[in-house]
Write a protein that holds these residues in place. Structure first.
Motif, short mmCIF file in Angstrom:
data_model
loop_
_atom_site.label_atom_id
_atom_site.label_comp_id
_atom_site.label_asym_id
_atom_site.label_seq_id
_atom_site.Cartn_x
_atom_site.Cartn_y
_atom_site.Cartn_z
N GLY A 100 -15.98 12.32 -18.96
CA GLY A 100 -16.72 11.48 -19.89
C GLY A 100 -15.99 10.19 -20.22
N THR A 101 -14.70 10.28 -20.48
CA THR A 101 -13.92 9.07 -20.79
C THR A 101 -13.82 8.16 -19.57
N MET A 102 -13.76 8.76 -18.38
CA MET A 102 -13.71 7.94 -17.17
C MET A 102 -15.02 7.21 -16.95
N ALA A 103 -16.13 7.88 -17.22
CA ALA A 103 -17.44 7.23 -17.08
C ALA A 103 -17.57 6.07 -18.06
N MET A 104 -17.07 6.24 -19.28
CA MET A 104 -17.11 5.15 -20.25
C MET A 104 -16.22 3.99 -19.83
N ALA A 105 -15.09 4.31 -19.21
CA ALA A 105 -14.20 3.25 -18.72
C ALA A 105 -14.89 2.40 -17.66
N VAL A 106 -15.62 3.05 -16.76
CA VAL A 106 -16.35 2.32 -15.73
C VAL A 106 -17.41 1.43 -16.36
N ASN A 107 -18.09 1.95 -17.37
CA ASN A 107 -19.12 1.18 -18.05
C ASN A 107 -18.54 -0.07 -18.71
N PHE A 108 -17.44 0.08 -19.41
CA PHE A 108 -16.80 -1.07 -20.05
C PHE A 108 -16.24 -2.05 -19.02
N ALA A 109 -15.79 -1.53 -17.88
CA ALA A 109 -15.24 -2.42 -16.85
C ALA A 109 -16.32 -3.36 -16.32
N TYR A 110 -17.51 -2.82 -16.06
CA TYR A 110 -18.58 -3.67 -15.55
C TYR A 110 -19.16 -4.59 -16.61
N ARG A 111 -18.85 -4.32 -17.87
CA ARG A 111 -19.23 -5.23 -18.95
C ARG A 111 -18.12 -6.24 -19.23
N ARG A 112 -17.07 -6.24 -18.39
CA ARG A 112 -15.93 -7.15 -18.47
C ARG A 112 -15.11 -6.95 -19.74
N GLU A 113 -15.16 -5.78 -20.32
CA GLU A 113 -14.34 -5.46 -21.48
C GLU A 113 -13.12 -4.68 -20.98
N ARG A 114 -12.19 -5.42 -20.43
CA ARG A 114 -11.09 -4.79 -19.70
C ARG A 114 -10.13 -4.03 -20.61
N VAL A 115 -9.96 -4.46 -21.86
CA VAL A 115 -9.05 -3.75 -22.76
C VAL A 115 -9.58 -2.36 -23.08
N ARG A 116 -10.86 -2.29 -23.43
CA ARG A 116 -11.46 -0.98 -23.72
C ARG A 116 -11.47 -0.10 -22.48
N ALA A 117 -11.75 -0.70 -21.33
CA ALA A 117 -11.75 0.07 -20.08
C ALA A 117 -10.36 0.63 -19.80
N ALA A 118 -9.34 -0.20 -20.00
CA ALA A 118 -7.97 0.25 -19.74
C ALA A 118 -7.56 1.36 -20.71
N ILE A 119 -7.94 1.22 -21.99
CA ILE A 119 -7.60 2.26 -22.98
C ILE A 119 -8.24 3.59 -22.61
N LEU A 120 -9.50 3.55 -22.19
CA LEU A 120 -10.17 4.79 -21.81
C LEU A 120 -9.57 5.38 -20.54
N MET A 121 -9.07 4.54 -19.65
CA MET A 121 -8.39 5.07 -18.47
C MET A 121 -7.07 5.74 -18.85
N PHE A 122 -6.37 5.17 -19.83
CA PHE A 122 -5.15 5.82 -20.32
C PHE A 122 -5.48 7.16 -20.98
N VAL A 123 -6.58 7.21 -21.74
CA VAL A 123 -7.01 8.47 -22.35
C VAL A 123 -7.33 9.51 -21.27
N THR A 124 -8.03 9.06 -20.22
CA THR A 124 -8.35 9.96 -19.11
C THR A 124 -7.09 10.49 -18.45
N ALA A 125 -6.13 9.59 -18.23
CA ALA A 125 -4.85 10.01 -17.65
C ALA A 125 -4.14 11.00 -18.57
N GLY A 126 -4.25 10.79 -19.89
CA GLY A 126 -3.65 11.72 -20.84
C GLY A 126 -4.27 13.10 -20.74
#
Length: 231
Positions: A100-126
């Motif tokens: 779920g967090t990875m899917a949200m990261a992809v969504n934010f990435a395509y909306r060019r919100e790179r900070v939120r996308a990166a944070i969600l990717m860190f959460v996914t990695a966690g």
């Protein structure tokens, strides 16, 4: 006597477009090379996991020695009471939540919100780190407390240890590699390394490609969970 026919202009155009797509080393059939190569890798990995799981099912069905009861083998004592499959349930919940967090990261990435996308990717990695840590605890319990080995098993069929350690270890290796992959992409994302990148699908398509890998790892765990812990 046959008469050779020359290709039509339409077919020539399609052929030239195909050659141009492949020779440009960038895109073919409206799919970027990065995404195409990830799909090819995942397809090959699917064959490997399929062979492993098929081999496991064959060994288990043909075993003449009783197979260990998963509810007893993978249970935990909480307050003096044995709770079956508690750790496995938590591991599964953690890994599914990471999708779920990875899917949200992809969504934010395509909306060019790179900070939120990166944070969600860190959460996914966690989540991935938590999963691997619990898997290490599970292995330690089986090896140190239960005496399970790849070549033997005091609780039943000796093939249990070899199949369990091989398949769950191979999957855990994929999760560990995915954690490194996600962290690397997230750090580069925060640094703006993909802001000036071109290519169809958006500047941050690398996030979607990483998501494909992570969702695959989660999907494989569903099959491992069903065959090892519920069967």
């Amino acid at each position: 006597m046959s008469i050779a026919t020359s290709p039509t202009p339409a077919s020539e155009s399609r052929l030239r477009q195909l050659v141009a797509d492949w020779s440009s080393d960038r895109q073919a059939f409206q799919v970027s090379w990065g995404k195409a190569m990830m799909w090819i890798f995942l397809l090959s990995d699917t064959f490997i996991f399929s062979c492993f799981l098929t081999g496991y099912m064959t060994v288990r069905i043909s075993s003449t020695i009783p197979w260990p009861n998963p509810s007893l083998v993978f249970g935990l004592k909480i307050g003096g009471a044995e709770v079956p499959l508690l750790l496995i349930a938590i591991m599964t919940f953690v890994l599914i939540s990471s999708s779920g967090t990875m899917a949200m990261a992809v969504n934010f990435a395509y909306r060019r919100e790179r900070v939120r996308a990166a944070i969600l990717m860190f959460v996914t990695a966690g989540f991935g780190v938590c999963f691997v840590s619990m898997q290490v605890f599970e292995w330690s319990k089986l090896i140190l407390q239960e005496g399970v080995r790849p070549w033997g098993n005091p609780m039943g069929a000796p093939q249990f240890g070899s199949t369990f350690f091989m398949i769950t270890g191979f999957h855990g290796l994929h999760v560990s590699a995915g954690v490194v992959y996600l962290i690397t992409v997230a750090v580069r994302l925060l640094k703006g390394r993909y802001d000036g990148a071109g290519g169809s699908g958006g500047n941050y398509q690398i996030v979607e490609i990483a998501g494909l890998y992570w969702h695959f790892v989660d999907l494989v765990w569903v099959f491992i969970f069903a065959l090892f812990y519920l069967w």
